[in-house]
Design an enzyme around this catalytic site. Sequence first.
Site, PDB file in Angstrom:
ATOM      1  N   GLU A 399      34.949   5.595 107.911  1.00  0.00           N
ATOM      2  CA  GLU A 399      35.559   5.944 109.204  1.00  0.00           C
ATOM      3  C   GLU A 399      34.627   6.786 110.075  1.00  0.00           C
ATOM      4  OE1 GLU A 399      37.088   5.992 106.307  1.00  0.00           O
ATOM      5  OE2 GLU A 399      38.675   4.497 106.603  1.00  0.00           O
ATOM      6  N   HIS A 466      49.896   7.127 102.918  1.00  0.00           N
ATOM      7  CA  HIS A 466      50.036   5.951 103.785  1.00  0.00           C
ATOM      8  C   HIS A 466      51.257   6.097 104.681  1.00  0.00           C
ATOM      9  CE1 HIS A 466      47.302   4.244 100.806  1.00  0.00           C
ATOM     10  NE2 HIS A 466      47.035   3.277 101.655  1.00  0.00           N
TER      11      HIS A 466
END
Length: 659
Positions: A399, A466
Amino acid sequence: MDLEFNIDKISGEILLTLYKSMLRSRLIEEKMLLLLRQGKISKWFSGIGQEAISVGITLALEEDEYILPMHRNLGVFTTRKIPLDKLFSQWQGKLNGFTKARDRSFHFGTNKYHIVGMISHLGPQLGVANGLALSNLLKNENKVTAVFSGEGVTSEGDFHEALNVASIWNLPVLFCIENNGYGLSTPSSAQFNCKDIADKAVGYGMESVIVDGNNIIEVYSTVYKIARDIRKNPRPVLIEFKTIRMRGHEEASGTKYVPKELLEHWASKDSIENFQEFLRVENVLTEEMEVKYKSRIVSEINDNLKKAFDESEVSFDLSSELGDVYKNFHFQKITPGNKTSRIRFIDTISDGLRQAMEKHENLIIMGQDIAEYGGVFKITDGFFKKFGKKRVRNTPVCESSIIETAFGLSIGGQKSVVELQFSDFAATGFNPIVNLLAKSNYRWGQNSDVVLRMPCGAGVGAGPFHSQTNEAWFTKTPGLKVVYPAFPYDAKGLLTTAIEDPNPVLFFEHKQLYRSIYQEVPEDYYTLPFGKASLLSKGEMVTVISYGAGVHWALKIIKEIDIDADIIDLRSLQPLDTETIFASVKKTGRAIILQEDSLFGGIASDISSLIMENCFEYLDAPVKRVASLEMPIPLASALESNYLPQSRFEIELQDLLKY
Ligand SMILES: Cc1ncc(C[n+]2csc(CCOP(=O)(O)OP(=O)(O)O)c2C)c(N)n1
């Protein structure tokens, strides 16, 4: 002479330019050290002894090829002929500097001179270089990008991610590692355990070479040849420059921890003195020329220093300071035709993204598994086929580097959308989001034309990593915009605006809404403005404020208990539509804010404070905040449903109405 110079095919003119450029950098620095001792400047990171690297690389590249230097690379700036008065003003924190007195020393970029300066965190430079190199490739420009790093920086994750991405994507980047023996007081032996830094390239499938960093001819010739080659045959190359840091990390810290013999050994290899002697022996340089060059440089330094010292101290101007946090963006409302279709939230994201790709030819999307596979939520399904592999780019799991790459693309004039597979994973890209994307426009006028798509939220039994809704990590960072739609119509119009907007936008997409919420949505491209909440229902008893999935929870409960409420869907959190909030609270006298995130430090707290500060006289009851519990998000639905705030919302709302 402790160095040997092989000047095969290098003209006398170039030899003198190399010499004069190193000399200029050294003399400026010596003057700065003097000023530092006199207390006239505050901090200095010395590059004395390392000039051959900065100068050799800069002169080996074309003037319009980007260089991304670090804190010891004065020679890059001076060799690119940056006006010295401006450079001195920058170091003195004056308005004429490159950051309008907002950041220090070498922390600036200038597109005019094709230089992008560092942020203090060092490593992000490497990923930004990848973005610039990618930008050139996409524009079919055969240019090289050179980025600097110390050997200490090679321990940062950014370094490894950047090498990996550059290698996979064949980006023409020169990773120029100055191995000067120490990272602050830490010797190389405590920094890495391979023989040479050049060895690190092997693992990434990248070529590398080792160069004597004090030998200007070796630096210049090697970089010149590699650059010429990778312009034709794009690929990254790591160049390790062996050298030493002759002075302290910064002047105050000294060199006590460096063995004396080591410094003596390197002193005999001084890049300028050795080259000077060589040029004299070769009859390229005479003593007269040397004296003339030195006196010219010294008077140039003194004249420009005078200008910088004569410049008045900077004064604070609120509108200029706040005005530069974001790049100006004039929202243009684009109205769609009448044709609509009833589609899901997720389809509108896909539609908006596809239509934006059609509209903006310079738009690139990047993310994990987004190409052939279509992304984990299938939002980019078919994009790879339609727009091709140049614009729809699968990324490795990194990322940080990809967000840095996006910033580099922005400098190169490209827009980008980065799909974070789950918003939770913004954590591993946090530094470039909050320090690079958020601060660059304010610091040196470089906007970040980047949208980060953030699939987020709980209610799907996905556990602590998540399910987060982490907007509060970003709403508190000036320079970022944060958008959080609750309905398909808004999602499409706000996403297209996010892409039009040249500022960094974090676009939150609640996963639970993806396939559960339908709406009639225009088929055409359209835009909706940021900072405009929508009033979903009108009532007199209470103002209910929420966003994202919270809006749907509030709507359901209010319908069930059948009360007469203003329901405000914020749609964007930064900018925040305080006008709509205040107008409603002044009318109802009661406010409750429902937030999915855990309570402390969330946006509900700020909205509550804003209401207290601006509507106090109108309130009939204290403002209520309802949010998730102060704990990580649990997996099992019996736990998750109690963590989430729905059940408490109804109780708190009833309490508020009774107050
Ligand atoms: C992320 C981060 N951690 C720590 C620091 C503090 N710091 C500044 S420079 C430096 C040493 C860097 O060493 P190296 O990369 O070898 O470069 P050099 O200073 O030797 O040129 C450190 C630890 C920082 N700026 N950023």
